[in-house]
Design an enzyme around this catalytic site. Sequence first.
Site, PDB file in Angstrom:
ATOM      1  N   HIS A 110       0.836  -1.188   0.033  1.00  0.00           N
ATOM      2  CA  HIS A 110      -0.119   0.167  -0.157  1.00  0.00           C
ATOM      3  C   HIS A 110       0.996   1.448  -0.046  1.00  0.00           C
ATOM      4  O   HIS A 110       2.200   1.119   0.034  1.00  0.00           O
ATOM      5  CB  HIS A 110      -0.811  -0.113   1.175  1.00  0.00           C
ATOM      6  N   ASP A 141      -0.060   6.817  -3.801  1.00  0.00           N
ATOM      7  CA  ASP A 141      -1.357   6.518  -4.205  1.00  0.00           C
ATOM      8  C   ASP A 141      -1.706   7.572  -5.195  1.00  0.00           C
ATOM      9  O   ASP A 141      -1.856   7.477  -6.170  1.00  0.00           O
ATOM     10  CB  ASP A 141      -2.670   6.462  -3.082  1.00  0.00           C
TER      11      ASP A 141
HETATM   12  C1  LIG Z   1     -12.809  -2.530   6.946  1.00  0.00           C
HETATM   13  C2  LIG Z   1     -12.682  -2.304   5.446  1.00  0.00           C
HETATM   14  C3  LIG Z   1     -13.105  -0.782   5.065  1.00  0.00           C
HETATM   15  C4  LIG Z   1     -12.846  -0.322   3.762  1.00  0.00           C
HETATM   16  C5  LIG Z   1     -12.773   1.048   3.449  1.00  0.00           C
HETATM   17  C6  LIG Z   1     -12.001   1.395   2.355  1.00  0.00           C
HETATM   18  C7  LIG Z   1     -11.404   2.664   2.284  1.00  0.00           C
HETATM   19  C8  LIG Z   1     -10.588   2.680   0.998  1.00  0.00           C
HETATM   20  C9  LIG Z   1      -9.026   2.811   1.663  1.00  0.00           C
HETATM   21  C10 LIG Z   1      -8.120   2.962   0.507  1.00  0.00           C
HETATM   22  C11 LIG Z   1      -6.781   2.607   0.977  1.00  0.00           C
HETATM   23  C12 LIG Z   1      -5.562   2.958   0.155  1.00  0.00           C
HETATM   24  C13 LIG Z   1      -4.554   2.089   0.696  1.00  0.00           C
HETATM   25  C14 LIG Z   1      -3.666   2.917   1.424  1.00  0.00           C
HETATM   26  C15 LIG Z   1      -3.786   2.112  -0.741  1.00  0.00           C
HETATM   27  O1  LIG Z   1      -2.529   1.977  -0.772  1.00  0.00           O
HETATM   28  S1  LIG Z   1      -4.604   1.463  -2.356  1.00  0.00           S
HETATM   29  C16 LIG Z   1      -3.259   0.815  -3.142  1.00  0.00           C
HETATM   30  C17 LIG Z   1      -2.899  -0.331  -3.187  1.00  0.00           C
HETATM   31  N1  LIG Z   1      -2.141  -0.987  -4.145  1.00  0.00           N
HETATM   32  C18 LIG Z   1      -2.304  -1.280  -5.309  1.00  0.00           C
HETATM   33  O2  LIG Z   1      -3.200  -0.752  -5.795  1.00  0.00           O
HETATM   34  C19 LIG Z   1      -1.038  -1.752  -6.305  1.00  0.00           C
HETATM   35  C20 LIG Z   1      -1.536  -2.594  -7.363  1.00  0.00           C
HETATM   36  N2  LIG Z   1      -2.523  -3.540  -6.880  1.00  0.00           N
HETATM   37  C21 LIG Z   1      -1.949  -4.686  -6.036  1.00  0.00           C
HETATM   38  O3  LIG Z   1      -0.923  -4.886  -5.722  1.00  0.00           O
HETATM   39  C22 LIG Z   1      -3.038  -5.790  -5.662  1.00  0.00           C
HETATM   40  O4  LIG Z   1      -4.210  -5.505  -6.166  1.00  0.00           O
HETATM   41  C23 LIG Z   1      -3.455  -5.404  -4.003  1.00  0.00           C
HETATM   42  C24 LIG Z   1      -3.753  -3.887  -3.731  1.00  0.00           C
HETATM   43  C25 LIG Z   1      -2.148  -5.684  -3.086  1.00  0.00           C
HETATM   44  C26 LIG Z   1      -4.585  -6.412  -3.817  1.00  0.00           C
HETATM   45  O5  LIG Z   1      -4.419  -7.637  -3.957  1.00  0.00           O
HETATM   46  P1  LIG Z   1      -5.445  -8.720  -4.237  1.00  0.00           P
HETATM   47  O6  LIG Z   1      -6.607  -8.445  -3.373  1.00  0.00           O
HETATM   48  O7  LIG Z   1      -4.674 -10.224  -3.892  1.00  0.00           O
HETATM   49  O8  LIG Z   1      -6.069  -8.507  -5.664  1.00  0.00           O
HETATM   50  P2  LIG Z   1      -4.822  -8.959  -7.057  1.00  0.00           P
HETATM   51  O9  LIG Z   1      -3.979  -9.812  -6.686  1.00  0.00           O
HETATM   52  O10 LIG Z   1      -4.683  -7.534  -7.613  1.00  0.00           O
HETATM   53  O11 LIG Z   1      -5.985  -9.536  -7.914  1.00  0.00           O
HETATM   54  C27 LIG Z   1      -7.436  -9.292  -8.106  1.00  0.00           C
HETATM   55  C28 LIG Z   1      -8.174 -10.346  -8.247  1.00  0.00           C
HETATM   56  O12 LIG Z   1      -9.675 -10.178  -8.741  1.00  0.00           O
HETATM   57  C29 LIG Z   1     -10.009 -10.605  -9.696  1.00  0.00           C
HETATM   58  N3  LIG Z   1     -11.016  -9.737 -10.394  1.00  0.00           N
HETATM   59  C30 LIG Z   1     -10.971  -8.397 -10.535  1.00  0.00           C
HETATM   60  N4  LIG Z   1     -11.797  -7.859 -11.090  1.00  0.00           N
HETATM   61  C31 LIG Z   1     -12.768  -9.055 -11.387  1.00  0.00           C
HETATM   62  C32 LIG Z   1     -14.072  -9.090 -11.800  1.00  0.00           C
HETATM   63  N5  LIG Z   1     -14.678  -8.108 -12.320  1.00  0.00           N
HETATM   64  N6  LIG Z   1     -14.760 -10.175 -11.766  1.00  0.00           N
HETATM   65  C33 LIG Z   1     -13.830 -11.269 -11.180  1.00  0.00           C
HETATM   66  N7  LIG Z   1     -12.933 -11.254 -10.912  1.00  0.00           N
HETATM   67  C34 LIG Z   1     -12.223  -9.955 -10.792  1.00  0.00           C
HETATM   68  C35 LIG Z   1      -8.659 -10.878 -10.643  1.00  0.00           C
HETATM   69  O13 LIG Z   1      -9.017 -11.960 -11.506  1.00  0.00           O
HETATM   70  C36 LIG Z   1      -7.719 -11.509  -9.356  1.00  0.00           C
HETATM   71  O14 LIG Z   1      -8.120 -12.614  -8.944  1.00  0.00           O
HETATM   72  P3  LIG Z   1      -6.958 -13.892  -8.804  1.00  0.00           P
HETATM   73  O15 LIG Z   1      -5.677 -13.742  -9.797  1.00  0.00           O
HETATM   74  O16 LIG Z   1      -6.349 -13.324  -7.300  1.00  0.00           O
HETATM   75  O17 LIG Z   1      -7.634 -15.150  -8.779  1.00  0.00           O
END
Ligand SMILES: CCCCCCCCCCCC[C@H](C)C(=O)SCCNC(=O)CCNC(=O)[C@H](O)C(C)(C)COP(=O)(O)OP(=O)(O)OC[C@H]1O[C@@H](n2cnc3c(N)ncnc32)[C@H](O)[C@@H]1OP(=O)(O)O
Length: 382
Positions: free
Chosen positions: A122, A152
Amino acid sequence: MALLGVKVIELAGLAPAPFCGMILADFGAKVIRVDRTKVFSTVDTQGRGKQSVALNLKTPEGVALLRRLCVQSDVVLEPYRKGVMEKLGLGPSELLSENPRLIYARLTGYGQSGCYASAAGHDINYLAMSGLLSQLGRSGEKPYAPLNLVADFAGGGLTCALGIILALLERTKSGKGQIIDASMVEGAAFTGSFLWKSRKLGLWSRPRGENLLDSGAPFYDTYKTLDGKYLAVGAIETEFYNQLLKGLELDAGELPPQMSFSDWPELKQLFTERFASKTQADWLMIFDGTDACVTPVLSLDQVSSHPHNRERGSFMKDSSGEEFPRPAPVLSRTPAEPCLASDPAVGEHTVEVLLDYGYTSAEIDEMLAAGVVQCSAGKAKL
Ligand SMILES: CCCCCCCCCCCC[C@H](C)C(=O)SCCNC(=O)CCNC(=O)[C@H](O)C(C)(C)COP(=O)(O)OP(=O)(O)OC[C@H]1O[C@@H](n2cnc3c(N)ncnc32)[C@H](O)[C@@H]1OP(=O)(O)O
């Protein structure tokens, strides 16, 4: 608007990619966010001006549908871990061979290569890896991440939007799309280029929190006022510093030189005591109309009513009365026109978008029934 006519497919992500998509939508692009099926709400707080299609990419039909959307679009923006799109058969080689004009933007933390490329992370991790986090924080304290703004949003979403605009511009000459490898580590570091380029000036040679712009200097910090509010002081240049001293009723002749690092803690103590002796409003009256570089530290609730921001219209309200910053920068002929309607619900525009992209009502009904796509409540049937 500058991006009218540009079609973007944004695969739903957490924060940086949604911001990137929102920038493009604010400036006129048609942005379609691809959400998952079987989820009923989104964590995308930056859905402004987008349409939402809920689509199951874990089905061959869903993958085929996304490919078809990409054939008829200018940009695809994906926020997944390295390799996720390739596993789905939606990698750049597939999509660019079907649409050579496509701009394929990949917004990740670590980029598409390197030994961390597949690791989760993140903002704070990317900021740390960029080198910038080591510089952020007060003297004697541990490094401090300023929310998730730097990696971000500045280094991620905004930098990726820049890449997309550059690729769109280049395409007008070459007629070709390209792949954008937007790493938040690199985007954050690039945003911080000033730090690298200014090192030889000795600006950062002291420990964290003891330098010119990192809260070390007494004339570049925040101060608490008598009424518990805060002021920001940024009087770097000598002439501005002198105006600061004048407002504080301090005699430059009786103080150590402005750039005497070793005297900074003592000067800071003196400034702290002075600022604590009057209210914020008193100080603002004293410094109003001067170049002492003293401003109030405004809360999110106060910014829009400050006279300067109000005069410029720097903040807007959506249809529900919620305030938000006007998209920046302001273009004279083709400014952004942010959508004021509420953000899209997951699957709100599934039918509308698929009709737009040439699917028949019967085909859409079939995909709805099979769970390949989904509509938000109330729109489930044609
Ligand atoms: C209590 C909770 C409250 C929540 C409130 C939320 C408030 C918002 C908070 C925002 C916080 C923001 C924070 C601080 C951040 O820094 S956000 C930045 C995060 N990092 C990135 O974006 C960098 C690039 N992305 C990544 O490294 C990764 O996506 C991640 C963020 C580590 C998440 O990893 P992970 O959940 O394992 O997902 P991924 O490996 O990317 O794989 C995604 C899987 O989802 C699937 N997918 C996607 N779209 C669809 C769809 N439409 N239909 C069906 N499946 C879908 C993909 O195929 C993939 O599946 P699989 O390959 O894992 O089998």
